[in-house]
Design an enzyme around this catalytic site. Structure first.
Site, PDB file in Angstrom:
ATOM      1  N   CYS A 133      34.643  43.087  22.257  1.00 47.57           N
ATOM      2  CA  CYS A 133      33.346  43.705  22.583  1.00 47.57           C
ATOM      3  C   CYS A 133      32.855  44.679  21.499  1.00 47.57           C
ATOM      4  O   CYS A 133      31.672  44.678  21.149  1.00 47.57           O
ATOM      5  CB  CYS A 133      33.430  44.425  23.923  1.00 47.57           C
ATOM      6  SG  CYS A 133      34.943  45.368  24.137  1.00 47.57           S
ATOM      7  N   HIS A 246      29.634  50.594  25.659  1.00 49.46           N
ATOM      8  CA  HIS A 246      30.369  51.107  24.507  1.00 49.46           C
ATOM      9  C   HIS A 246      29.368  51.680  23.495  1.00 49.46           C
ATOM     10  O   HIS A 246      28.353  51.042  23.193  1.00 49.46           O
ATOM     11  CB  HIS A 246      31.141  49.974  23.807  1.00 49.46           C
ATOM     12  CG  HIS A 246      32.390  49.531  24.526  1.00 49.46           C
ATOM     13  ND1 HIS A 246      32.766  49.988  25.757  1.00 49.46           N
ATOM     14  CD2 HIS A 246      33.344  48.628  24.142  1.00 49.46           C
ATOM     15  CE1 HIS A 246      33.909  49.397  26.111  1.00 49.46           C
ATOM     16  NE2 HIS A 246      34.277  48.570  25.153  1.00 49.46           N
TER      17      HIS A 246
HETATM   18  P1  NAP Z   1      40.599  42.334  34.945  1.00 49.08           P
HETATM   19  O1  NAP Z   1      39.448  42.978  35.598  1.00 49.08           O
HETATM   20  O2  NAP Z   1      41.943  42.932  35.074  1.00 49.08           O
HETATM   21  O3  NAP Z   1      40.663  40.781  35.421  1.00 49.08           O
HETATM   22  C1  NAP Z   1      41.701  39.904  35.040  1.00 49.08           C
HETATM   23  C2  NAP Z   1      41.384  38.523  35.583  1.00 49.08           C
HETATM   24  O4  NAP Z   1      42.395  37.601  35.142  1.00 49.08           O
HETATM   25  C3  NAP Z   1      41.392  38.479  37.109  1.00 49.08           C
HETATM   26  O5  NAP Z   1      40.425  37.552  37.538  1.00 49.08           O
HETATM   27  C4  NAP Z   1      42.785  37.944  37.394  1.00 49.08           C
HETATM   28  O6  NAP Z   1      42.903  37.326  38.664  1.00 49.08           O
HETATM   29  C5  NAP Z   1      42.881  36.913  36.292  1.00 49.08           C
HETATM   30  N1  NAP Z   1      44.254  36.434  36.113  1.00 49.08           N
HETATM   31  C6  NAP Z   1      45.366  37.168  35.940  1.00 49.08           C
HETATM   32  N2  NAP Z   1      46.458  36.355  35.889  1.00 49.08           N
HETATM   33  C7  NAP Z   1      45.989  35.092  36.036  1.00 49.08           C
HETATM   34  C8  NAP Z   1      46.614  33.821  36.093  1.00 49.08           C
HETATM   35  N3  NAP Z   1      47.939  33.685  35.987  1.00 49.08           N
HETATM   36  N4  NAP Z   1      45.831  32.729  36.272  1.00 49.08           N
HETATM   37  C9  NAP Z   1      44.486  32.845  36.396  1.00 49.08           C
HETATM   38  N5  NAP Z   1      43.850  34.036  36.371  1.00 49.08           N
HETATM   39  C10 NAP Z   1      44.588  35.139  36.191  1.00 49.08           C
HETATM   40  O7  NAP Z   1      40.365  42.200  33.374  1.00 49.08           O
HETATM   41  P2  NAP Z   1      38.983  41.963  32.571  1.00 49.08           P
HETATM   42  O8  NAP Z   1      38.496  43.249  32.083  1.00 49.08           O
HETATM   43  O9  NAP Z   1      38.082  41.079  33.337  1.00 49.08           O
HETATM   44  O10 NAP Z   1      39.552  41.222  31.287  1.00 49.08           O
HETATM   45  C11 NAP Z   1      40.166  39.973  31.347  1.00 49.08           C
HETATM   46  C12 NAP Z   1      40.457  39.496  29.948  1.00 49.08           C
HETATM   47  O11 NAP Z   1      39.221  39.268  29.276  1.00 49.08           O
HETATM   48  C13 NAP Z   1      41.204  40.522  29.070  1.00 49.08           C
HETATM   49  O12 NAP Z   1      42.595  40.420  29.246  1.00 49.08           O
HETATM   50  C14 NAP Z   1      40.762  40.133  27.703  1.00 49.08           C
HETATM   51  O13 NAP Z   1      41.554  39.095  27.191  1.00 49.08           O
HETATM   52  C15 NAP Z   1      39.338  39.631  27.933  1.00 49.08           C
HETATM   53  N6  NAP Z   1      38.375  40.695  27.623  1.00 49.08           N
HETATM   54  C16 NAP Z   1      37.625  40.544  26.547  1.00 49.08           C
HETATM   55  C17 NAP Z   1      36.726  41.502  26.208  1.00 49.08           C
HETATM   56  C18 NAP Z   1      35.943  41.354  24.970  1.00 49.08           C
HETATM   57  O14 NAP Z   1      35.915  42.323  24.255  1.00 49.08           O
HETATM   58  N7  NAP Z   1      35.294  40.256  24.710  1.00 49.08           N
HETATM   59  C19 NAP Z   1      36.543  42.637  26.965  1.00 49.08           C
HETATM   60  C20 NAP Z   1      37.325  42.790  28.078  1.00 49.08           C
HETATM   61  C21 NAP Z   1      38.233  41.798  28.391  1.00 49.08           C
HETATM   62  P3  NAP Z   1      43.418  38.179  39.943  1.00 49.08           P
HETATM   63  O15 NAP Z   1      42.282  39.034  40.381  1.00 49.08           O
HETATM   64  O16 NAP Z   1      43.756  37.121  40.923  1.00 49.08           O
HETATM   65  O17 NAP Z   1      44.602  38.970  39.484  1.00 49.08           O
HETATM   66  O1  3JN Z   2      39.217  48.074  25.680  1.00 48.18           O
HETATM   67  C1  3JN Z   2      38.102  47.587  25.533  1.00 48.18           C
HETATM   68  O2  3JN Z   2      37.057  48.250  25.624  1.00 48.18           O
HETATM   69  C2  3JN Z   2      37.999  46.138  25.206  1.00 48.18           C
HETATM   70  C3  3JN Z   2      39.229  45.422  25.602  1.00 48.18           C
HETATM   71  C4  3JN Z   2      39.457  44.175  25.311  1.00 48.18           C
HETATM   72  C5  3JN Z   2      40.705  43.542  25.661  1.00 48.18           C
HETATM   73  C6  3JN Z   2      41.465  44.029  26.729  1.00 48.18           C
HETATM   74  C7  3JN Z   2      42.678  43.439  27.037  1.00 48.18           C
HETATM   75  C8  3JN Z   2      43.159  42.383  26.305  1.00 48.18           C
HETATM   76  C9  3JN Z   2      41.180  42.440  24.931  1.00 48.18           C
HETATM   77  C10 3JN Z   2      40.319  41.883  23.852  1.00 48.18           C
HETATM   78  O3  3JN Z   2      39.306  41.285  24.187  1.00 48.18           O
HETATM   79  O4  3JN Z   2      40.635  42.010  22.672  1.00 48.18           O
HETATM   80  C11 3JN Z   2      42.405  41.889  25.244  1.00 48.18           C
HETATM   81  C12 3JN Z   2      42.964  40.751  24.472  1.00 48.18           C
HETATM   82  O5  3JN Z   2      42.613  39.625  24.783  1.00 48.18           O
HETATM   83  O6  3JN Z   2      43.771  40.977  23.570  1.00 48.18           O
END
Ligand code: NAP
Ligand code: 3JN
Length: 340
Positions: A133, A246
């Protein structure tokens, strides 16, 4: 490659999470051509339903056959899940747009922000990576400036909202704030220190070079998306007690002189950017105002008077929208345009 269709079967993996929720809302809000939506999460969510277009959709768990018949899957369930399931999905002819860091720096996988490098979508082999992000909102602003005056170096400091860490972190900020206002004890589960009424110069793990992984993501991802390894980037990423949005302080050094007025005019014409910079009236982008909006907002554009060709600015964007869900859906929209 995506086959041309009137409507597509779309999956959201991590549908119950902060990013997944936003993906569902974004697909709905932008009227993405959906024939059917499939929603996946962990076993913990079995039996749950989520709403899409007024309908209750059951949340499923993943298995080897889950991706059969799915055209596009938006993943946001973390890097470990992406490592296992994205190749399985791609082998089922499903195009994966992955929000995790798992594939971002893989040279075989495009890392895309449509305003910057939509052209890289041409060479995808089934998996496309969505950047971090903090990187996304920065490169949307850097690209048009770089096209006008080559950027040599970027010094960035971020002020990142807790929603970047997910649902549990938003809950932690709420719980801690409520506890403190009621003179109760604070519990720290998600972050190593209290986040309420505090500022933590620490996002993701520390690496051997003293930087955090989040900081090095900004350095490395920027070069790949901009297609220019010569841009020097140094980052300090900071968590602040803000729920959504952010903010970044950007210092840019260019090869040739570019004035703040020129930067303003360039950015005003660029896609995905709103310039909001009226300091006489105390107007500049704020996370509270930008939450729920699509653009990257830019203000405080001014000369860096300490160097010859330097510009400072302040940029704010909704980390769950352009920083994650919206960028992923925009990639899907580009794929639909390219489909044949
Ligand atoms: P979150 O609110 O903790 O949500 C995690 C999601 O993953 C929930 O839907 C969870 O399901 C699911 N999950 C966990 N284990 C799983 C499995 N074994 N099979 C299928 N689904 C599973 O986290 P979030 O903030 O949405 O972030 C999720 C991911 O997106 C991060 O880890 C990161 O890789 C990515 N992300 C990217 C950005 C970016 O900068 N582009 C920003 C934030 C996050 P349950 O509810 O059932 O546990
Ligand atoms: O912390 C933030 O503001 C962005 C977080 C992103 C994030 C959180 C957990 C795992 C990532 C990411 O998108 O880089 C990951 C990950 O996939 O490594």
């Amino acid at each position: 490659m995506l086959k041309k269709k009137e409507k597509y079967v779309v999956a959201v993996v991590g549908a119950t999470g902060a990013v997944g929720n936003e993906m569902i809302a974004t697909l709905e809000g932008r009227k993405f051509p959906i024939e059917k939506i499939r929603l996946f999460a962990s076993e913990k969510s079995e039996g749950k339903t989520l709403q899409f277009m007024g309908e209750d959709i059951a949340v499923e768990t993943l298995n080897e056959n889950s991706f059969k018949g799915i055209d596009i899957a938006l993943f946001s369930a973390g890097a470990e899940r992406s490592k296992i399931w994205a190749p399985i999905a791609a082998n089922s002819n499903c195009v994966v747009i992955d929000n995790s860091s798992q594939w971002r720096m893989d040279p075989e996988i495009p890392l895309v922000v449509p305003e910057v490098n939509a052209h890289d979508l041409k060479w995808h082999k089934g998996i496309i990576a969505n950047p971090n992000c903090s990187t996304i909102q920065m490169v949307v602003v850097l690209k048009p400036i770089h096209d006008a005056a080559k950027i040599r170096r970027v010094v960035v400091t971020t002020f990142q909202a807790v929603s970047g860490t997910g649902m549990k972190a938003m809950d932690e900020l709420l719980q801690q704030t409520t506890a403190l206002l009621n003179f109760k004890e604070v519990k720290c589960n998600v972050y190593p220190h209290q986040i309420a009424f505090n500022v933590l110069p620490h996002i993701d793990k520390f690496l051997e070079n003293g930087y955090t992984k989040e900081e090095m993501k900004m350095v490395n991802e920027t070069k790949k998306i901009m297609g220019d390894d010569s841009i020097r980037v140094t980052a300090t990423t900071v968590r602040v007690p803000v729920f959504r949005g952010h903010s970044e302080s950007l210092n840019i050094e260019t090869d040739k002189k570019i004035t703040p007025q020129e930067v303003r005019e360039i950015l005003e014409k660029s896609p995905g950017i709103t310039v909001f910079d009226v300091v006489e009236k105390n107007l500049y982008p704020l996370p509270l105002d930008v939450a729920g909006k699509d653009d990257v907002y830019v203000g405080r554009i001014r000369n860096d008077e300490s160097i010859e060709n330097g510009i400072n600015m302040w940029i704010v964007s909704d980390n769950l929208r352009k920083g994650a869900a919206l960028n992923a859906v925009q990639i899907a929209e580009e794929l639909v345009k390219m489909a044949n």
